[in-house]
Motif scaffolding. Sequence first.
Motif, mmCIF file in Angstrom:
data_model
loop_
_atom_site.group_PDB
_atom_site.id
_atom_site.type_symbol
_atom_site.label_atom_id
_atom_site.label_comp_id
_atom_site.label_asym_id
_atom_site.label_seq_id
_atom_site.Cartn_x
_atom_site.Cartn_y
_atom_site.Cartn_z
ATOM 1 N N LYS A 249 5.898 -10.507 7.291
ATOM 2 C CA LYS A 249 5.857 -9.914 5.942
ATOM 3 C C LYS A 249 4.816 -8.819 5.753
ATOM 4 N N LYS A 250 3.833 -8.744 6.662
ATOM 5 C CA LYS A 250 2.764 -7.760 6.431
ATOM 6 C C LYS A 250 2.639 -6.753 7.560
ATOM 7 N N SER A 251 3.630 -6.745 8.446
ATOM 8 C CA SER A 251 3.537 -5.871 9.616
ATOM 9 C C SER A 251 4.497 -4.687 9.488
ATOM 10 N N GLY A 252 5.042 -4.247 10.591
ATOM 11 C CA GLY A 252 5.996 -3.137 10.570
ATOM 12 C C GLY A 252 5.363 -1.881 9.984
ATOM 13 N N VAL A 253 6.187 -1.045 9.382
ATOM 14 C CA VAL A 253 5.670 0.217 8.837
ATOM 15 C C VAL A 253 4.761 -0.026 7.633
ATOM 16 N N LEU A 254 4.964 -1.158 6.938
ATOM 17 C CA LEU A 254 4.025 -1.505 5.858
ATOM 18 C C LEU A 254 2.640 -1.762 6.442
ATOM 19 N N LEU B 6 1.598 7.931 11.256
ATOM 20 C CA LEU B 6 1.580 7.087 12.449
ATOM 21 C C LEU B 6 2.678 6.012 12.374
ATOM 22 N N ALA B 7 2.850 5.421 11.192
ATOM 23 C CA ALA B 7 3.888 4.386 11.023
ATOM 24 C C ALA B 7 5.252 4.963 11.379
ATOM 25 N N LEU B 8 5.547 6.166 10.906
ATOM 26 C CA LEU B 8 6.845 6.795 11.199
ATOM 27 C C LEU B 8 6.953 7.107 12.688
ATOM 28 N N ASP B 9 5.843 7.578 13.285
ATOM 29 C CA ASP B 9 5.860 7.910 14.716
ATOM 30 C C ASP B 9 6.138 6.661 15.561
ATOM 31 N N VAL B 10 5.484 5.548 15.199
ATOM 32 C CA VAL B 10 5.693 4.298 15.950
ATOM 33 C C VAL B 10 7.153 3.854 15.812
ATOM 34 N N TYR B 11 7.650 3.930 14.588
ATOM 35 C CA TYR B 11 9.031 3.513 14.317
ATOM 36 C C TYR B 11 10.008 4.317 15.178
ATOM 37 N N ASN C 282 6.749 -0.708 2.360
ATOM 38 C CA ASN C 282 7.749 -0.985 3.390
ATOM 39 C C ASN C 282 8.962 -0.089 3.184
ATOM 40 N N ASP C 283 8.920 0.737 2.146
ATOM 41 C CA ASP C 283 10.050 1.627 1.869
ATOM 42 C C ASP C 283 9.791 2.984 2.514
ATOM 43 N N PHE C 284 10.740 3.385 3.364
ATOM 44 C CA PHE C 284 10.545 4.617 4.134
ATOM 45 C C PHE C 284 10.420 5.855 3.249
ATOM 46 N N ARG C 285 11.032 5.800 2.052
ATOM 47 C CA ARG C 285 10.914 6.967 1.164
ATOM 48 C C ARG C 285 9.459 7.178 0.772
ATOM 49 N N ASP C 286 8.763 6.059 0.447
ATOM 50 C CA ASP C 286 7.350 6.163 0.059
ATOM 51 C C ASP C 286 6.507 6.637 1.246
ATOM 52 N N ILE C 287 6.840 6.118 2.432
ATOM 53 C CA ILE C 287 6.023 6.457 3.609
ATOM 54 C C ILE C 287 6.244 7.921 3.991
ATOM 55 N N GLU C 288 7.498 8.367 3.924
ATOM 56 C CA GLU C 288 7.763 9.786 4.234
ATOM 57 C C GLU C 288 7.018 10.689 3.255
ATOM 58 N N GLU C 289 7.000 10.288 1.983
ATOM 59 C CA GLU C 289 6.306 11.104 0.980
ATOM 60 C C GLU C 289 4.805 11.145 1.274
ATOM 61 N N ALA C 290 4.237 9.946 1.568
ATOM 62 C CA ALA C 290 2.797 9.894 1.868
ATOM 63 C C ALA C 290 2.479 10.724 3.103
ATOM 64 N N SER C 291 3.343 10.622 4.110
ATOM 65 C CA SER C 291 3.122 11.373 5.340
ATOM 66 C C SER C 291 3.169 12.882 5.062
ATOM 67 N N ASN C 292 4.146 13.294 4.251
ATOM 68 C CA ASN C 292 4.238 14.724 3.901
ATOM 69 C C ASN C 292 3.009 15.194 3.126
ATOM 70 N N ASN C 293 2.350 14.238 2.427
ATOM 71 C CA ASN C 293 1.138 14.598 1.683
ATOM 72 C C ASN C 293 -0.131 14.454 2.525
#
Length: 398
Positions: A270-275, A300-305, A282-293
Amino acid sequence: MKILVINCGSSSLKYQFIDMQNEEVIAKGLAERIGIDGSVLKHQPKDSDKIIIERPMPTHKEALQTVVDALTDKDYGVIKDMGEITAVGHRVVHAGEKFAYSVVLKEEVMNALKECIDIAPLHNPPNIMGIEACRQIMPGVTMVGVFDTAFHQTMPKEAYIYAIPYELYEKYRIRRYGFHGTSHKYVSERAAVILGKPLEELKLITCHLGNGASITAVKYGRSVDTSMGFTPLEGLAMGTRCGDIDPAIIKYLHDKENINVAQIDGILNKKSGVLGISGVSNDFRDIEEASNNGNERAKLALDVYVYKVRKYIGAYAAVMNGVDAVVFTAGLGENSASMRSAICKDMCFFGIELDEVKNKIMGKEADLSKDGSKVKVLLIPTNEELMIARDTMRLVSK
Ligand code: ADP
């Protein structure tokens, strides 16, 4: 023939009511907060407004009764009475080694599913509750079980046996099972139609990339390997699951953090993965936005994925000695052009060439590969409910 497809979680019940004459969804919805204060059914009949029904639903039985009431309501219902429900198809997560195909849910099948609770303690109990609720509310209606594990029962032994003492397999059936089978099967069949070739002649790598994610090597229509294992924890990095890790980490964490195995299991699920890597979501939309910012951990989470998906694609091309098409499906696979692009980058060694313009599409069946790409890259929205309804119809018509 009209079929009700049901997918029960511990506090939810998702359904679709499908007219099999034209495979059209005539109503669908979701009951949430079952067994919790504030139970609610969100019911969507075709071509009309969403209906919200707030009603106590202490168990799945009341939830299902609310669904049946909504389907037969005199104002917004889609059928006159329950008699128009020919059969019910249930999504069941784990059938262990017992069922390689969908089956009519007779007493002996129910007993076999109960025996699988040990290996699927989170998933099978709510699935079974849903089936039992249906039996009470619709006695006499044929029910069919469609299993997430069934499609992967064709894996050869070398793909499903773990390198642990063999007695543990014999004693506890600890082996790799694989999940998302209904989705991998559906998109493989669609891929064959799109490619205009018999499934029996194709080598496919199907990537189901949602919150949970798995990749399958489908050789000549049969699953020969898949990334999830004994449980859905193995394989890719996911929304909150760690995927492949060194099992020695568990003891190390236990010693260092002074936490027990159940707590560690919670962290890994529950606390691992891209979160876990990003600390964002854990939502890729939020992570992509944060990464773009400029958020480095989100990047790094997206790169690992992406890296792990690429490794599996390489591995499965080796397993099958080739690949005709890579298929993307589920939330991320269907909607994120940037992740598809990152996954397919520099794969020309395998003959995988993505067309960046065609790749801009979202959520629709499409061939995304460059003209002349040796390996096709396909986007195929999954439809597990339709697959369940088709299997149910087939078994009821027998
Ligand atoms: P599940 O059934 O496992 O819950 P889904 O297949 O519905 O998952 O996928 C949900 C995930 O898909 C979300 O967590 C989200 O990260 C991802 N997703 C959905 N739409 C997009 C999008 N437009 N861009 C990136 N990711 C998306």
